[in-house]
Design a protein around this motif. Structure first.
Motif, PDB file in Angstrom:
ATOM      1  N   PRO A 125       0.806  -1.227   0.000  1.00  0.00           N
ATOM      2  CA  PRO A 125       0.000   0.000   0.000  1.00  0.00           C
ATOM      3  C   PRO A 125       0.835   1.271   0.000  1.00  0.00           C
ATOM      4  O   PRO A 125       0.316   2.348  -0.265  1.00  0.00           O
ATOM      5  N   LEU A 126       2.132   1.158   0.290  1.00  0.00           N
ATOM      6  CA  LEU A 126       3.017   2.314   0.255  1.00  0.00           C
ATOM      7  C   LEU A 126       3.796   2.416  -1.047  1.00  0.00           C
ATOM      8  O   LEU A 126       4.558   3.351  -1.253  1.00  0.00           O
ATOM      9  N   ASN A 127       3.618   1.439  -1.902  1.00  0.00           N
ATOM     10  CA  ASN A 127       4.265   1.450  -3.226  1.00  0.00           C
ATOM     11  C   ASN A 127       3.413   0.580  -4.139  1.00  0.00           C
ATOM     12  O   ASN A 127       3.722  -0.572  -4.401  1.00  0.00           O
ATOM     13  N   LEU A 128       2.331   1.159  -4.635  1.00  0.00           N
ATOM     14  CA  LEU A 128       1.299   0.392  -5.327  1.00  0.00           C
ATOM     15  C   LEU A 128       1.729  -0.157  -6.678  1.00  0.00           C
ATOM     16  O   LEU A 128       0.965  -0.874  -7.322  1.00  0.00           O
ATOM     17  N   SER A 129       2.939   0.145  -7.108  1.00  0.00           N
ATOM     18  CA  SER A 129       3.435  -0.438  -8.347  1.00  0.00           C
ATOM     19  C   SER A 129       4.076  -1.793  -8.098  1.00  0.00           C
ATOM     20  O   SER A 129       4.452  -2.479  -9.050  1.00  0.00           O
ATOM     21  N   ALA A 130       4.191  -2.181  -6.827  1.00  0.00           N
ATOM     22  CA  ALA A 130       4.909  -3.405  -6.489  1.00  0.00           C
ATOM     23  C   ALA A 130       4.009  -4.429  -5.810  1.00  0.00           C
ATOM     24  O   ALA A 130       3.181  -4.082  -4.954  1.00  0.00           O
ATOM     25  N   ILE A 131       4.184  -5.698  -6.206  1.00  0.00           N
ATOM     26  CA  ILE A 131       3.603  -6.824  -5.482  1.00  0.00           C
ATOM     27  C   ILE A 131       4.760  -7.504  -4.763  1.00  0.00           C
ATOM     28  O   ILE A 131       5.764  -7.868  -5.392  1.00  0.00           O
ATOM     29  N   CYS A 132       4.635  -7.645  -3.458  1.00  0.00           N
ATOM     30  CA  CYS A 132       5.770  -8.008  -2.619  1.00  0.00           C
ATOM     31  C   CYS A 132       5.552  -9.316  -1.862  1.00  0.00           C
ATOM     32  O   CYS A 132       4.417  -9.783  -1.696  1.00  0.00           O
ATOM     33  N   VAL A 133       6.665  -9.861  -1.386  1.00  0.00           N
ATOM     34  CA  VAL A 133       6.626 -10.986  -0.455  1.00  0.00           C
ATOM     35  C   VAL A 133       6.099 -10.461   0.871  1.00  0.00           C
ATOM     36  O   VAL A 133       6.587  -9.450   1.398  1.00  0.00           O
ATOM     37  N   ALA A 134       5.090 -11.123   1.427  1.00  0.00           N
ATOM     38  CA  ALA A 134       4.438 -10.606   2.624  1.00  0.00           C
ATOM     39  C   ALA A 134       4.124 -11.731   3.601  1.00  0.00           C
ATOM     40  O   ALA A 134       4.170 -12.921   3.253  1.00  0.00           O
ATOM     41  N   THR A 135       3.790 -11.323   4.828  1.00  0.00           N
ATOM     42  CA  THR A 135       3.502 -12.264   5.908  1.00  0.00           C
ATOM     43  C   THR A 135       2.265 -11.832   6.670  1.00  0.00           C
ATOM     44  O   THR A 135       2.059 -10.631   6.894  1.00  0.00           O
ATOM     45  N   ILE A 136       1.439 -12.800   7.051  1.00  0.00           N
ATOM     46  CA  ILE A 136       0.288 -12.506   7.906  1.00  0.00           C
ATOM     47  C   ILE A 136       0.802 -12.317   9.330  1.00  0.00           C
ATOM     48  O   ILE A 136       1.364 -13.235   9.928  1.00  0.00           O
ATOM     49  N   ARG A 137       0.626 -11.128   9.869  1.00  0.00           N
ATOM     50  CA  ARG A 137       1.138 -10.807  11.195  1.00  0.00           C
ATOM     51  C   ARG A 137       0.100 -10.989  12.291  1.00  0.00           C
ATOM     52  O   ARG A 137       0.437 -11.243  13.443  1.00  0.00           O
ATOM     53  N   LYS A 138      -1.173 -10.867  11.948  1.00  0.00           N
ATOM     54  CA  LYS A 138      -2.220 -11.026  12.955  1.00  0.00           C
ATOM     55  C   LYS A 138      -3.529 -11.366  12.264  1.00  0.00           C
ATOM     56  O   LYS A 138      -3.821 -10.830  11.181  1.00  0.00           O
ATOM     57  N   VAL A 139      -4.279 -12.262  12.853  1.00  0.00           N
ATOM     58  CA  VAL A 139      -5.590 -12.629  12.320  1.00  0.00           C
ATOM     59  C   VAL A 139      -6.659 -11.967  13.181  1.00  0.00           C
ATOM     60  O   VAL A 139      -6.748 -12.211  14.388  1.00  0.00           O
ATOM     61  N   LEU A 140      -7.450 -11.105  12.575  1.00  0.00           N
ATOM     62  CA  LEU A 140      -8.513 -10.388  13.277  1.00  0.00           C
ATOM     63  C   LEU A 140      -9.844 -11.102  13.079  1.00  0.00           C
ATOM     64  O   LEU A 140      -9.931 -12.135  12.413  1.00  0.00           O
ATOM     65  N   ALA A 141     -10.898 -10.533  13.618  1.00  0.00           N
ATOM     66  CA  ALA A 141     -12.237 -11.119  13.495  1.00  0.00           C
ATOM     67  C   ALA A 141     -12.846 -10.782  12.135  1.00  0.00           C
ATOM     68  O   ALA A 141     -12.376  -9.887  11.413  1.00  0.00           O
ATOM     69  N   ASP A 142     -13.901 -11.489  11.788  1.00  0.00           N
ATOM     70  CA  ASP A 142     -14.702 -11.232  10.581  1.00  0.00           C
ATOM     71  C   ASP A 142     -13.904 -11.334   9.288  1.00  0.00           C
ATOM     72  O   ASP A 142     -14.238 -10.701   8.283  1.00  0.00           O
ATOM     73  N   GLY A 143     -12.807 -12.103   9.291  1.00  0.00           N
ATOM     74  CA  GLY A 143     -12.062 -12.329   8.060  1.00  0.00           C
ATOM     75  C   GLY A 143     -10.988 -11.318   7.755  1.00  0.00           C
ATOM     76  O   GLY A 143     -10.386 -11.362   6.676  1.00  0.00           O
TER      77      GLY A 143
END
Length: 628
Positions: free
Chosen positions: A395-413
């Motif tokens: 979201p800070l560089n919308l021209s890029a698709i990056c390697v990412a990690t789920i850091r926290k699972v919240l409610a409602d998906g």
């Protein structure tokens, strides 16, 4: 010169123009009204009562108030006089645009007069509303000239369901006839003439006056939803004069016969088109409403903001603690970045409490039903877990698709996600995506679709291979089946022009082009800017609009940067644009590694059979699954 024209149609009934809808704008009919054999078009502002034209005196009124079951006459007098000797003279007078006879007016029923007055007042209100929506001109830029000089095509209005008329555009296309002001005339009063649509570009239409045949010398661009475009027959019912353009007045001696011949069987706009335009531009969000919106300086949390203004469905939100109202944020009312008050607490999202202990006078919470609903998900079975790897649009560089990690699972998906290799120690740059978001992808998405994947900053083992990275980090990939694989038939094609929000500076709406399509994912290029400022955007994003949207809504359009400016000020413009990005979305990350597109070594992966066509509009299995 004509004082409008009407008809003596022998039809005994008239059909309604559209389905009735109480809560939202009903779609236009699948086929547009056909002009009858003498140019008559009946007006029906709604599908229930509608309007009718008295076949005797020409009075236009509410259909239900007309006499007899067939609703052909406005009064008993007109019904009885229809077969009398005065029939021929009355019809002739009406064709010449003369007002109804005094006798017909006197014998009208009182309820009809009252309803006609109410309808006239309603039409006046619609016209006043249209006048208030003044176009915002862009000095030195014209969509019409830009499209004509480069033979561009524009994305059709039907691609933008969130935009005005996006769901009820109907089959408006080339060849449709309309009544427009005649600018090729020396008369002191405003007069009109028939024109046909030669080319469509979003809301804008290239029009050619009837009678010019193949002569394009007086062609002109006009916004179809503007207040000066009307269905054929509007002049007759409104008492407006139809005058042929001065340049071709000599071509025919009987213009009325010419129009009858040319218009018979042609299509025109629905009679209630302007009403539908007005209805589709009514927005439920109002100024002084309070919402929760992403904190632009700390993406991991939300803050309370107040709606300061609404333009075309776009909201200017001012953070509640901003005393001078300069700390603001722009987004569309259907943006996934805004929520009702209490949303953060309900799902466990971080929230910055306001120093203001109570609501300011006049401020009130926006009702929850106004916000865009997300698709319900079943989290009871196999679900996302903290530490799982995936690919995500930064979201800070919308021209890029990056390697990412789920850091926290919240409610409602909802999920909190971080970009590998560039996360802040306190997690302040984590961002929230819903599990159904089109901005997150399973491991291998970029490879199979030949998109450049941005590896973690500082990762030295290049080219990047997911299998090695998962093994090195002792992590697992998020299951493919948990991602949103729906691909709507969006209608976009590479090369189409549109107006798009620069999401790194979301107050700006710019001239843009679709340069690549990966199923439902669009690569948006801002005309006049370098490719590094391109942005990946979903096909159903509320930040994309048809050509002419800014003019229609009164929003300022940012034209393409001139070529000379791009060449001479390339470096300065980059710095400037990046600085603006920081102002609206926090500090923009500077990716130090820009990899060329290289396919991953596929020894540890097997590919699902599916499409990877860059212009695929249909759903398909286009992900990679990891071998057990």
């Amino acid at each position: 010169m004509f004082d409008g024209y009407d008809s003596c149609s022998e039809d005994t009934s008239s059909s309604s123009s559209s389905d009735e809808s109480e809560e939202e704008v009903a779609p236009l009919p699948s086929s547009l009204p056909i002009i009858k054999n003498n140019g008559q078009v009946y007006t029906y502002p709604d599908g229930k009562s509608g309007m009718a034209t008295c076949e005797m005196c020409g009075m236009v009124g509410v259909r239900d108030a007309f006499y007899s079951k067939t609703k052909r006459f406005c009064s008993v007098s007109c019904s009885r006089s229809y077969s009398s000797n005065s029939k021929k003279a009355s019809i002739l007078a009406r064709l010449q645009g003369k007002p109804p006879t005094k006798k017909a007016k006197v014998l009208q029923k009182q309820p009809l007069v009252a309803k006609l007055a109410a309808y006239a007042q309603y039409q006046a209100t619609l016209q006043n509303q249209a006048k208030t929506k003044a176009a915002v001109p862009v000095e030195g830029f014209s969509w019409g000239n830009y499209i004509n000089s480069n033979s561009f095509t524009a994305a059709p209005v039907t691609c933008f369901k969130h935009a005005p008329m996006g769901t009820c555009w109907g089959d408006i296309s080339e060849g449709v006839r309309v009544e427009v002001p005649n600018t090729d005339c020396s008369l002191p009063t405003k007069v009109f003439w028939i024109a046909g649509i030669v080319k469509l570009a979003g809301y804008n239409a290239l029009l050619r006056y009837e009678g010019f045949e193949n002569d394009s010398s007086l062609d002109f661009w006009c916004n179809v939803c503007g207040s000066d475009i009307h269905p054929v027959g509007w002049c007759a019912t409104s008492g407006k004069p139809l005058v042929p353009p001065r340049s071709i007045q000599h071509k025919y001696t009987n213009w009325k016969a010419f129009l009858v011949k040319r218009l018979t069987g042609a299509k025109t706009l629905p009679p209630d088109f302007s009403q539908k335009v007005s209805e589709s531009m009514q927005y439920p969000f109002k100024t002084s409403m309070r919402v929760e919106v992403v904190d632009k300086t700390h993406l991991c949390r939300t803050r309370v903001a107040v709606v300061e203004s609404v333009i075309g469905g776009r909201l200017r939100l001012v953070y509640e603690e901003s005393e001078d109202k300069t700390d603001d944020f722009w987004c569309h009312m259907y943006s996934p970045l805004i929520h009702h008050i209490g949303w953060s607490r309900s799902i466990g999202h971080r929230f910055k409490r306001s120093d203001i202990t109570k609501k300011q006078e006049g401020h009130f919470d926006a009702p929850p039903h106004l916000f865009m609903k997300v698709k319900e998900v079943d989290t009871a079975g196999e679900w996302f877990k903290e530490g799982m790897k995936l690919e995500a649009i930064d979201p800070l560089n919308l021209s890029a698709i990056c390697v990412a990690t789920i850091r926290k699972v919240l409610a409602d998906g909802y999920l909190m996600i971080g970009i590998d290799g560039s996360e802040a120690a306190d997690g302040s740059d984590w961002f929230c995506y819903h599990a159904t978001s089109p901005s997150i992808f399973p491991v291998g998405f970029c490879e199979i679709n030949m998109i450049e994947l941005t590896p973690p900053r500082g990762y030295a083992k290049l080219p990047f291979k997911w299998f090695d990275y998962l093994r090195e980090t002792d992590s697992i990939a998020a299951p493919v089946k948990l991602f949103n694989k729906e691909v709507p038939n969006h209608g976009f094609h590479v090369g189409m022009k549109l107006e798009a929000v620069d999401l790194m500076e979301p107050r700006l709406v710019c001239v843009a082009t679709v340069t690549r399509i990966i199923h439902r994912l669009l690569r948006i290029h801002f005309d006049g800017w370098e490719d590094e400022y391109d942005q990946w955007v979903d096909c159903e994003s509320p930040d994309l609009y048809p050509v002419g949207w800014c003019q229609l809504t009164g929003y300022q359009l940012q034209p393409p940067a001139p070529q000379s400016s791009r060449d001479s000020q390339s470096s300065s413009s980059k710095q400037k644009k990046k600085a603006k990005s920081q102002q609206y979305k926090g500090h923009k990350k500077m990716t130090s590694l820009q990899l060329k597109e290289e396919l991953l070594d596929g020894e540890e992966y097997s590919f699902l059979q599916g499409a990877s066509d860059q212009e695929s509009n249909g759903s398909a299995s286009y992900y990679i699954k990891q071998e057990p």
